[in-house]
Motif scaffolding. Structure first.
Motif, PDB file in Angstrom:
ATOM      1  N   ARG B 177      13.515  -1.988  -7.506  1.00 58.88           N
ATOM      2  CA  ARG B 177      12.276  -1.613  -8.201  1.00 58.88           C
ATOM      3  C   ARG B 177      11.125  -2.551  -7.853  1.00 58.88           C
ATOM      4  O   ARG B 177      10.035  -2.421  -8.398  1.00 58.88           O
ATOM      5  CB  ARG B 177      12.493  -1.686  -9.717  1.00 58.88           C
ATOM      6  CG  ARG B 177      13.324  -0.585 -10.309  1.00 58.88           C
ATOM      7  CD  ARG B 177      13.491  -0.877 -11.795  1.00 58.88           C
ATOM      8  NE  ARG B 177      14.203   0.174 -12.504  1.00 58.88           N
ATOM      9  CZ  ARG B 177      14.817  -0.014 -13.670  1.00 58.88           C
ATOM     10  NH1 ARG B 177      14.791  -1.212 -14.249  1.00 58.88           N
ATOM     11  NH2 ARG B 177      15.434   0.974 -14.261  1.00 58.88           N
ATOM     12  N   GLY B 178      11.391  -3.557  -7.017  1.00 64.58           N
ATOM     13  CA  GLY B 178      10.346  -4.503  -6.627  1.00 64.58           C
ATOM     14  C   GLY B 178      10.026  -5.524  -7.703  1.00 64.58           C
ATOM     15  O   GLY B 178       8.982  -6.179  -7.664  1.00 64.58           O
ATOM     16  N   GLU B 179      10.935  -5.688  -8.662  1.00 65.59           N
ATOM     17  CA  GLU B 179      10.647  -6.588  -9.783  1.00 65.59           C
ATOM     18  C   GLU B 179      11.101  -8.020  -9.520  1.00 65.59           C
ATOM     19  O   GLU B 179      10.682  -8.936 -10.229  1.00 65.59           O
ATOM     20  CB  GLU B 179      11.299  -6.042 -11.066  1.00 65.59           C
ATOM     21  CG  GLU B 179      10.673  -4.712 -11.501  1.00 65.59           C
ATOM     22  CD  GLU B 179      11.434  -4.044 -12.647  1.00 65.59           C
ATOM     23  OE1 GLU B 179      12.210  -4.734 -13.325  1.00 65.59           O
ATOM     24  OE2 GLU B 179      11.250  -2.826 -12.838  1.00 65.59           O
ATOM     25  N   ILE B 180      11.988  -8.209  -8.573  1.00 64.70           N
ATOM     26  CA  ILE B 180      12.346  -9.575  -8.171  1.00 64.70           C
ATOM     27  C   ILE B 180      12.386  -9.637  -6.647  1.00 64.70           C
ATOM     28  O   ILE B 180      12.507  -8.598  -5.980  1.00 64.70           O
ATOM     29  CB  ILE B 180      13.716 -10.042  -8.756  1.00 64.70           C
ATOM     30  CG1 ILE B 180      14.864  -9.178  -8.197  1.00 64.70           C
ATOM     31  CG2 ILE B 180      13.711 -10.035 -10.274  1.00 64.70           C
ATOM     32  CD1 ILE B 180      16.248  -9.741  -8.516  1.00 64.70           C
ATOM     33  N   ALA B 245      22.325 -15.097  -3.197  1.00 63.73           N
ATOM     34  CA  ALA B 245      21.103 -14.420  -3.663  1.00 63.73           C
ATOM     35  C   ALA B 245      21.045 -14.401  -5.187  1.00 63.73           C
ATOM     36  O   ALA B 245      19.980 -14.602  -5.794  1.00 63.73           O
ATOM     37  CB  ALA B 245      21.040 -13.004  -3.103  1.00 63.73           C
ATOM     38  N   ALA B 246      22.183 -14.159  -5.839  1.00 64.87           N
ATOM     39  CA  ALA B 246      22.204 -14.133  -7.300  1.00 64.87           C
ATOM     40  C   ALA B 246      21.980 -15.537  -7.854  1.00 64.87           C
ATOM     41  O   ALA B 246      21.289 -15.720  -8.866  1.00 64.87           O
ATOM     42  CB  ALA B 246      23.537 -13.568  -7.800  1.00 64.87           C
ATOM     43  N   ARG B 247      22.562 -16.529  -7.186  1.00 63.03           N
ATOM     44  CA  ARG B 247      22.367 -17.904  -7.638  1.00 63.03           C
ATOM     45  C   ARG B 247      20.884 -18.268  -7.551  1.00 63.03           C
ATOM     46  O   ARG B 247      20.324 -18.883  -8.476  1.00 63.03           O
ATOM     47  CB  ARG B 247      23.213 -18.853  -6.781  1.00 63.03           C
ATOM     48  CG  ARG B 247      23.568 -20.166  -7.449  1.00 63.03           C
ATOM     49  CD  ARG B 247      24.678 -20.902  -6.703  1.00 63.03           C
ATOM     50  NE  ARG B 247      25.989 -20.270  -6.835  1.00 63.03           N
ATOM     51  CZ  ARG B 247      26.763 -20.381  -7.910  1.00 63.03           C
ATOM     52  NH1 ARG B 247      26.362 -21.108  -8.959  1.00 63.03           N
ATOM     53  NH2 ARG B 247      27.932 -19.788  -7.961  1.00 63.03           N
ATOM     54  N   ALA B 248      20.241 -17.819  -6.467  1.00 63.84           N
ATOM     55  CA  ALA B 248      18.817 -18.107  -6.288  1.00 63.84           C
ATOM     56  C   ALA B 248      17.971 -17.409  -7.346  1.00 63.84           C
ATOM     57  O   ALA B 248      16.926 -17.917  -7.766  1.00 63.84           O
ATOM     58  CB  ALA B 248      18.369 -17.682  -4.889  1.00 63.84           C
ATOM     59  N   ALA B 249      18.425 -16.219  -7.795  1.00 61.74           N
ATOM     60  CA  ALA B 249      17.643 -15.458  -8.775  1.00 61.74           C
ATOM     61  C   ALA B 249      17.663 -16.131 -10.146  1.00 61.74           C
ATOM     62  O   ALA B 249      16.732 -15.951 -10.954  1.00 61.74           O
ATOM     63  CB  ALA B 249      18.185 -14.034  -8.883  1.00 61.74           C
ATOM     64  N   GLY B 250      18.726 -16.888 -10.444  1.00 59.65           N
ATOM     65  CA  GLY B 250      18.754 -17.665 -11.675  1.00 59.65           C
ATOM     66  C   GLY B 250      18.733 -16.853 -12.958  1.00 59.65           C
ATOM     67  O   GLY B 250      18.140 -17.268 -13.945  1.00 59.65           O
ATOM     68  N   ARG B 251      19.378 -15.687 -12.941  1.00 57.07           N
ATOM     69  CA  ARG B 251      19.399 -14.842 -14.143  1.00 57.07           C
ATOM     70  C   ARG B 251      20.840 -14.691 -14.611  1.00 57.07           C
ATOM     71  O   ARG B 251      21.416 -13.599 -14.560  1.00 57.07           O
ATOM     72  CB  ARG B 251      18.805 -13.475 -13.810  1.00 57.07           C
ATOM     73  CG  ARG B 251      17.378 -13.505 -13.260  1.00 57.07           C
ATOM     74  CD  ARG B 251      16.364 -13.556 -14.398  1.00 57.07           C
ATOM     75  NE  ARG B 251      16.363 -12.319 -15.126  1.00 57.07           N
ATOM     76  CZ  ARG B 251      15.503 -11.309 -14.892  1.00 57.07           C
ATOM     77  NH1 ARG B 251      14.569 -11.434 -13.980  1.00 57.07           N
ATOM     78  NH2 ARG B 251      15.556 -10.204 -15.601  1.00 57.07           N
TER      79      ARG B 251
END
Lengths: 331, 331
Positions: B177-180, B245-251
């Motif tokens: 969705r282009g949100e992250i 990638a998920a680790r970088a997103a920090g969520r």
């Protein structure tokens, strides 16, 4: 903090309305899939149909009748193969605003038909949709190896037979919409509640050369038997069985081309006609000879009693006939 | 007049795009149902899932990826049972304006995955809808009698294991969705293209006490194993495997509660851990121990490395959580 994990409403809804429908092997609908042993030595017969509000049923149709129609159109596919029903999976995509009473009525319809037809819910999925209700059902049944009644097999000289009466479903849709008179509600009931001819389908295995159910209209579906068998056929219009209500409506072309009959259409060789009529009498389902298969191209000719061909403009119902679609009809 | 009965576009569309996908027993999709002999001596495993445009996929997602997601979410259910895929039925309800190129792309996606996963199309239905695209698929597979991996069976002392990485699917939806940020498209790809863990599921039969796939979120699905087993569990957040990638997103919370992972969640007794890691290495799918099952109420506790409970507000995704629905969440 320990999240207490209340079951979300989706699971609660499934537990309350659908779990009571679950059969052996469905693992109470609580697992990722159902597990069951198919009847030993039998072949499996599987089919799937989808129905959409506003296309296949009216959005304000009673939910129990929607459920029964969904199940019965699929049972009719088993009937057409001569199969014995076993169970079904179902996916239900409904607007978030769907009230609990709708689910209760829907499940009640399924429960009644499960008892009538000896099937159980094996699994499925419930989701929301921003659009119209969209329901899909996969039916599983079984037949003796090699015994399934297929569309292929009609031969020159076979009689074309149909069960019950033709046209009530198409007229019933008009009646349900209030477009034609239907004093006792007979036609609307026939539209809303198909009668899958399971006993007849099972009884004509080994008798009929070919068979199918009439769902897209008698003429179009007769054409399917012609194409699958590489033969033509002639339908004698005067011989097509109509209910008193359909006869009173006087819409012969609609009766011959409208869908939603869910009767069985059979190709039966002359020598098997006594066995056919005996089997039909045994299961209590009337059958009528309405024409015959002939050598020639896979065409359907509808004739009047004096043999004059009757023009039939519409072959039947299709979902993609070029109206707004980029798909071209190809012969 | 003889109506020439050209095949209407619905049948032409099926013939061109779906018939090439038909497997043995599908009767070229030209009959009322498919007929096939189930593998002798095996139990059947069946599941069904539906996906709706705007709910489960984005309307402008590439059609081949929509097809693959539909098939793979169902294959993931077979993986969760330790089953071998056999075939599938599919119903496709699409707007009349759907172009032929969409069907071509959709069928190409199915063809590619049929080759990858060894399944065939057995039957189905194509209809129009005035609403969003609505797709339903029923998958059939098989297991040795009594060998299916079920959700029930987790015991006190079992380790909680998960395959692959968790959270990429939920983050991928945000990315799509282009949100992250998603510089290399890794996350969006993980959202659009599940990797059903079929080989792992089959390999852990007899090793894991219980199993399921993670589709509604790690915490919620762990809760399912707890409820089915009558035990609690603790998840060590620091041990949950995240992709770079998920680790970088920090969520982290989203990773723990978002859906669409399609990894396997397993309850494995300590004595079977060597067999599990050997099996996982053999099939090339990483597995990670993320917690353990404990005596007590069926609750999921998420802890930090020092044992401090981490508050988790959202249990996971449900389609009917009271937003505009008359259905009440019931514990």
């Amino acid at each position: 903090m320990r999240p207490t994990l209340p079951l979300p409403a989706e699971f609660s809804l499934i537990a309350r309305h659908f779990r009571p429908l679950a059969g052996p092997g469905a693992l109470d609908l609580g697992d990722d899939a159902a597990v069951f042993a198919p009847p030993p030595g039998r072949e499996l017969v599987v089919a799937a149909d989808a129905i959409v509000a506003g296309v296949h049923f009216l959005p304000d149709d009673p939910p129990d009748l929607i459920a029964k129609k969904l199940l019965r159109t699929n049972l009719s596919d088993l009937a057409a193969m001569g199969a014995v029903p076993l169970g079904y999976l179902m996916t239900v995509s409904v607007p978030r605003s769907t009230p609990d009473t709708w689910f209760a009525g829907f499940a009640a319809g399924l429960a009644a038909d499960q008892a009538e037809f000896g099937v159980f819910l094996l699994g499925g999925d419930t989701t929301s949709t921003p659009g119209p209700m969209s329901l899909s059902l996969t039916i599983l049944g079984h037949v003796a190896p090699g015994a399934a009644l297929c569309r292929t097999g009609a031969r020159e000289g076979d009689g074309l037979w149909v069960s019950g009466t033709v046209g009530d479903g198409a007229l019933g849709l008009l009646a349900a919409r209030g477009e034609i008179a239907d004093p006792d509600g007979y036609l609307a009931d026939r539209y809303r509640l198909p009668r899958p001819r399971l006993a007849l389908g099972q009884a004509v295995v080994g008798i009929a050369h070919a068979g199918m159910d009439v769902s897209d209209g008698l003429v179009q579906d007769s054409g399917h038997l012609c194409r699958a068998g590489g033969v033509g056929c002639v339908i004698e219009a005067a011989g097509v069985p109509l209910s008193p209500a359909a006869r009173a409506a006087g819409r012969l072309t609609l009766c011959l081309t409208g869908g939603d009959d869910y009767e069985l259409l059979l190709a039966v060789p002359p020598e098997a006609e006594p066995a056919l009529t005996e089997a039909a009498a045994r299961v209590g389902t009337p059958v009528t000879r309405i024409g015959s298969f002939q050598a020639g191209p896979p065409q359907v000719t509808v004739c009047a009693a004096d043999g004059t061909p009757i023009p039939i403009a519409v072959g039947g119902w299709s979902h993609f006939d070029g109206q707004g679609s980029a798909v071209d009809p190809v012969p």
